[in-house]
Design a protein around this motif. Structure first.
Motif, PDB file in Angstrom:
ATOM      1  N   GLY A  88       0.847  -1.411   0.298  1.00 22.22           N
ATOM      2  CA  GLY A  88      -0.484   0.035   0.462  1.00 22.22           C
ATOM      3  C   GLY A  88       1.060   1.376  -0.236  1.00 22.22           C
ATOM      4  O   GLY A  88       0.272   2.244  -0.197  1.00 22.22           O
ATOM      5  N   GLY A  89       1.818   1.517   0.257  1.00 25.15           N
ATOM      6  CA  GLY A  89       2.710   2.159   0.001  1.00 25.15           C
ATOM      7  C   GLY A  89       2.545   2.781  -1.328  1.00 25.15           C
ATOM      8  O   GLY A  89       2.156   2.578  -2.278  1.00 25.15           O
ATOM      9  N   GLY A  90       2.982   3.873  -1.249  1.00 24.66           N
ATOM     10  CA  GLY A  90       3.649   4.652  -2.427  1.00 24.66           C
ATOM     11  C   GLY A  90       3.772   6.366  -2.794  1.00 24.66           C
ATOM     12  O   GLY A  90       4.098   6.189  -1.437  1.00 24.66           O
ATOM     13  N   LEU A  91       3.339   7.187  -3.325  1.00 22.15           N
ATOM     14  CA  LEU A  91       3.759   8.455  -3.334  1.00 22.15           C
ATOM     15  C   LEU A  91       3.009   9.140  -3.891  1.00 22.15           C
ATOM     16  O   LEU A  91       1.702   9.193  -4.370  1.00 22.15           O
TER      17      LEU A  91
ATOM     18  N   GLY B 194      -2.663  14.309   1.181  1.00 22.35           N
ATOM     19  CA  GLY B 194      -3.321  13.232   0.768  1.00 22.35           C
ATOM     20  C   GLY B 194      -3.591  12.234   1.520  1.00 22.35           C
ATOM     21  O   GLY B 194      -3.026  12.408   3.006  1.00 22.35           O
ATOM     22  N   SER B 195      -3.766  11.464   1.182  1.00 22.84           N
ATOM     23  CA  SER B 195      -4.361  10.018   1.691  1.00 22.84           C
ATOM     24  C   SER B 195      -3.823   8.272   1.353  1.00 22.84           C
ATOM     25  O   SER B 195      -3.468   8.610   0.370  1.00 22.84           O
TER      26      SER B 195
ATOM     27  N   ARG C 179      -4.370  11.785  13.064  1.00 23.63           N
ATOM     28  CA  ARG C 179      -4.308  11.814  10.850  1.00 23.63           C
ATOM     29  C   ARG C 179      -3.822  10.100  10.811  1.00 23.63           C
ATOM     30  O   ARG C 179      -4.620   9.638   9.932  1.00 23.63           O
ATOM     31  N   PHE C 180      -3.458   9.253  11.452  1.00 20.03           N
ATOM     32  CA  PHE C 180      -3.343   7.740  11.115  1.00 20.03           C
ATOM     33  C   PHE C 180      -4.500   7.680  11.837  1.00 20.03           C
ATOM     34  O   PHE C 180      -4.607   7.875  13.240  1.00 20.03           O
ATOM     35  N   THR C 181      -4.895   5.730  11.737  1.00 23.19           N
ATOM     36  CA  THR C 181      -5.626   5.319  12.161  1.00 23.19           C
ATOM     37  C   THR C 181      -5.649   3.483  11.927  1.00 23.19           C
ATOM     38  O   THR C 181      -5.178   3.579  10.682  1.00 23.19           O
TER      39      THR C 181
ATOM     40  N   SER D 210      -3.989  -3.284   9.712  1.00 23.02           N
ATOM     41  CA  SER D 210      -3.544  -1.596   8.661  1.00 23.02           C
ATOM     42  C   SER D 210      -3.503  -0.279   9.098  1.00 23.02           C
ATOM     43  O   SER D 210      -3.698  -0.357  10.247  1.00 23.02           O
ATOM     44  N   LEU D 211      -3.004   0.765   8.065  1.00 19.62           N
ATOM     45  CA  LEU D 211      -2.826   1.340   8.529  1.00 19.62           C
ATOM     46  C   LEU D 211      -3.478   3.278   8.162  1.00 19.62           C
ATOM     47  O   LEU D 211      -2.280   2.658   6.440  1.00 19.62           O
ATOM     48  N   GLN D 212      -4.749   3.327   8.110  1.00 14.67           N
ATOM     49  CA  GLN D 212      -5.065   4.601   7.529  1.00 14.67           C
ATOM     50  C   GLN D 212      -4.103   5.802   7.931  1.00 14.67           C
ATOM     51  O   GLN D 212      -3.913   5.814   8.804  1.00 14.67           O
ATOM     52  N   MET D 213      -3.744   6.518   6.799  1.00 18.21           N
ATOM     53  CA  MET D 213      -2.831   7.312   6.233  1.00 18.21           C
ATOM     54  C   MET D 213      -3.011   8.719   5.862  1.00 18.21           C
ATOM     55  O   MET D 213      -3.569   9.095   5.109  1.00 18.21           O
ATOM     56  N   ASP D 214      -4.738   9.674   6.302  1.00 14.40           N
ATOM     57  CA  ASP D 214      -4.424  11.119   5.936  1.00 14.40           C
ATOM     58  C   ASP D 214      -3.636  12.514   6.089  1.00 14.40           C
ATOM     59  O   ASP D 214      -2.988  12.302   7.350  1.00 14.40           O
TER      60      ASP D 214
END
Length: 124
Positions: free
Chosen positions: A8-11, A16-17, A67-69, A80-84
């Protein structure tokens, strides 16, 4: 023995999220406290978030709180790690880790199993 694989990583741009996932195999993830750590270039690895075995408790680093959940699905053996609202300072390799201890810990030494990491890059 537990094998952990992150994805799920990326740029993404600032603000962004991203949603990181960690898939476990070998033993059910419900046996472990799970955590996410990260390591930025030139810095030591640091704790990001942790979740208890039943998801009844979570704990976050101050830098990501709000910001993170972190969440988990024991039936699917995933975490999971939701990053907003991502910021450039969130740029790092993110690692999933499993701990056989009872309580969530921010200490690397408390975690027995580690994934290979996934790169997260936030552009300004």
């Amino acid at each position: 023995q537990v094998q952990l694989v992150e994805s799920g990583g990326g740029l993404v741009q600032t603000g962004g999220s991203l949603r990181l996932s960690c898939a476990a195999s070998g033993r059910t993830v419900s046996n472990y406290v799970m955590g996410w750590f990260r390591q930025a270039p030139g810095k030591e690895r640091e704790f990001v978030a942790g979740i208890s075995r039943t998801a009844s408790a979570t704990y976050y680093a101050e830098s990501v709180k709000g910001r993170f959940t972190i969440s988990r699905d024991n039936a699917l053996d995933t975490v999971s790690l939701q990053m907003d609202n991502l910021k450039p300072e969130d740029t790092a390799v993110y690692y999933c880790a499993g701990s056989g201890h009872t309580y969530i810990s921010s200490l690397e030494s408390r975690y027995d199993y580690w994934g290979q990491g996934t790169q997260v890059t936030i552009s300004s």
